[in-house]
Design a protein around this motif. Structure first.
Motif, PDB file in Angstrom:
ATOM      1  N   HIS A  63      -6.612   4.055   7.319  1.00  7.61           N
ATOM      2  CA  HIS A  63      -6.685   3.014   6.295  1.00  7.61           C
ATOM      3  C   HIS A  63      -7.611   1.843   6.583  1.00  7.61           C
ATOM      4  O   HIS A  63      -7.634   0.892   5.795  1.00  7.61           O
ATOM      5  CB  HIS A  63      -5.279   2.460   6.013  1.00  7.61           C
ATOM      6  CG  HIS A  63      -4.407   3.427   5.291  1.00  7.61           C
ATOM      7  ND1 HIS A  63      -3.577   4.300   5.945  1.00  7.61           N
ATOM      8  CD2 HIS A  63      -4.257   3.683   3.970  1.00  7.61           C
ATOM      9  CE1 HIS A  63      -2.944   5.037   5.049  1.00  7.61           C
ATOM     10  NE2 HIS A  63      -3.334   4.689   3.852  1.00  7.61           N
ATOM     11  N   GLU A 120      -6.882   6.548  -2.098  1.00  5.24           N
ATOM     12  CA  GLU A 120      -6.792   5.279  -1.360  1.00  5.24           C
ATOM     13  C   GLU A 120      -7.320   4.118  -2.206  1.00  5.24           C
ATOM     14  O   GLU A 120      -6.749   3.037  -2.204  1.00  5.24           O
ATOM     15  CB  GLU A 120      -7.568   5.371  -0.037  1.00  5.24           C
ATOM     16  CG  GLU A 120      -6.961   6.336   0.970  1.00  5.24           C
ATOM     17  CD  GLU A 120      -5.514   6.015   1.321  1.00  5.24           C
ATOM     18  OE1 GLU A 120      -5.158   4.828   1.375  1.00  5.24           O
ATOM     19  OE2 GLU A 120      -4.736   6.960   1.525  1.00  5.24           O
ATOM     20  N   HIS A 126       0.834  -1.203   0.000  1.00  6.74           N
ATOM     21  CA  HIS A 126       0.000   0.000   0.000  1.00  6.74           C
ATOM     22  C   HIS A 126       0.873   1.260   0.000  1.00  6.74           C
ATOM     23  O   HIS A 126       0.684   2.163  -0.820  1.00  6.74           O
ATOM     24  CB  HIS A 126      -0.935  -0.018   1.220  1.00  6.74           C
ATOM     25  CG  HIS A 126      -1.894   1.116   1.219  1.00  6.74           C
ATOM     26  ND1 HIS A 126      -3.176   1.013   0.704  1.00  6.74           N
ATOM     27  CD2 HIS A 126      -1.762   2.395   1.633  1.00  6.74           C
ATOM     28  CE1 HIS A 126      -3.776   2.177   0.804  1.00  6.74           C
ATOM     29  NE2 HIS A 126      -2.940   3.040   1.378  1.00  6.74           N
ATOM     30  N   HIS A 138       1.584   4.363  -2.859  1.00  3.42           N
ATOM     31  CA  HIS A 138       1.607   5.836  -2.711  1.00  3.42           C
ATOM     32  C   HIS A 138       2.916   6.403  -3.276  1.00  3.42           C
ATOM     33  O   HIS A 138       2.914   7.406  -3.987  1.00  3.42           O
ATOM     34  CB  HIS A 138       1.497   6.229  -1.238  1.00  3.42           C
ATOM     35  CG  HIS A 138       0.086   6.170  -0.703  1.00  3.42           C
ATOM     36  ND1 HIS A 138      -0.946   6.915  -1.239  1.00  3.42           N
ATOM     37  CD2 HIS A 138      -0.457   5.473   0.326  1.00  3.42           C
ATOM     38  CE1 HIS A 138      -2.069   6.671  -0.565  1.00  3.42           C
ATOM     39  NE2 HIS A 138      -1.801   5.794   0.390  1.00  3.42           N
TER      40      HIS A 138
END
Ligand SMILES: [Zn+2]
Length: 290
Positions: A232, A184, A165, A169
């Motif tokens: 998250h 996201e 994850h 980004h």
């Protein structure tokens, strides 16, 4: 400057002999071969450290570096051991040679005070040891993993999801990939496409690790206070979107994935998810290295 052209014209005018031409083309061929060999060696025969070891000749150099800060206590040492004995570092490294190539390379720091997060000013991903302990505790509390080996596996699967994850980004920023919509969700797509197409047991990891991060599973967990989790935790919508991608990648194989859903919702997922997966896969294929 014109002198060179005049010289060239004179050569042409004097009718260069076929023998000279043959010799010169042979010379060009040898030069090209030499250049190719030299470029191979400068790429692979590196003296650049690759996470504590040295790259084998002709192996591409990983573009992520792992940094382990000194653990402050035995619990942190345990967290460090869990990471180092798992296969996730090799997985992350391998993908950094093939799918997300960073230049300059991306640092992943374990043992930081803050995180998990991607610090764009320092260009590094930070993972506290405490986060791994909290993940293990969370996994244990679910009661779904009876043996210690299974609990460690589920913990490192969840950590792999977290790392991918944050790498997502970093990659989006590095390649200036346009984010149309929620960033996201864009990163969720990046993670699931890699899991399903490039990672052993990736489908299990996508399904099980995502469940661990669902808001429902995090209700009574200590992980809730972690800033990464606060930002998250997977809402029902994000969690279902991840399952939808898994299902859509192979409806025949994952036909039981929505068994617990009400019939109308299940039918809707079965209609839509194949198309959603295809669009997402094609989109990321354009931006991922291969
Ligand atoms: Zn994020």
């Amino acid at each position: 400057m014109n002198r060179y052209f005049i010289f060239f014209d004179q050569l042409v005018a004097k009718k260069i002999s076929p023998k000279f031409l043959r010799a010169s083309s042979r010379l060009r061929f040898i030069c090209a071969l030499l250049c190719l060999t030299l470029s191979c060696f400068s790429y692979a025969g590196t003296d650049q450290p690759t996470g504590g070891s040295y790259g084998l000749a002709l192996d591409p150099v990983p573009t992520v570096n792992f940094v382990f800060l000194t653990p402050a206590n035995t619990q942190q040492q345990q967290a460090k051991d869990i990471i180092q004995h798992s296969s996730i570092l090799a997985t992350i490294k391998q993908l950094s040679q093939t799918r997300y190539i960073f230049a300059p390379s991306l640092n992943i720091v374990f043992g930081s005070a803050k995180g998990p997060n991607f610090d764009s000013t320092k260009g590094q991903i930070q993972i506290p040891y405490q986060y791994i302990d909290q993940l293990l505790e969370h996994v244990s509390k679910t009661g779904a993993y009876p043996t210690q080996q299974q609990r460690y596996q589920a913990t490192t699967d969840a950590l792999l999801l977290t790392l991918l994850h944050e790498i997502g980004h970093a990659y989006i920023l590095d390649r200036a990939i346009p984010v149309l919509g929620n960033s996201e969700t864009t990163v969720d797509n990046f993670v699931v496409i890699l899991l399903l197409n490039d990672i052993h047991r990736g489908d299990d990891i996508a399904i099980n690790a995502s469940r661990l991060f669902s808001t429902q599973a995090l209700n009574n967990s200590n992980l809730r206070n972690n800033t990464f989790i606060q930002q998250h935790s997977l809402s029902q919508q994000r969690y279902q979107h991840i399952l939808c991608l898994v299902y859509g990648s192979n409806p025949a194989r994952y036909q039981r994935l929505f068994d617990s859903f009400p019939l109308a919702q299940r039918q809707q997922q079965q209609r839509q998810c194949n198309g959603i997966y295809s669009t997402t896969y094609q989109g990321w294929l354009y931006y991922l290295d291969n």
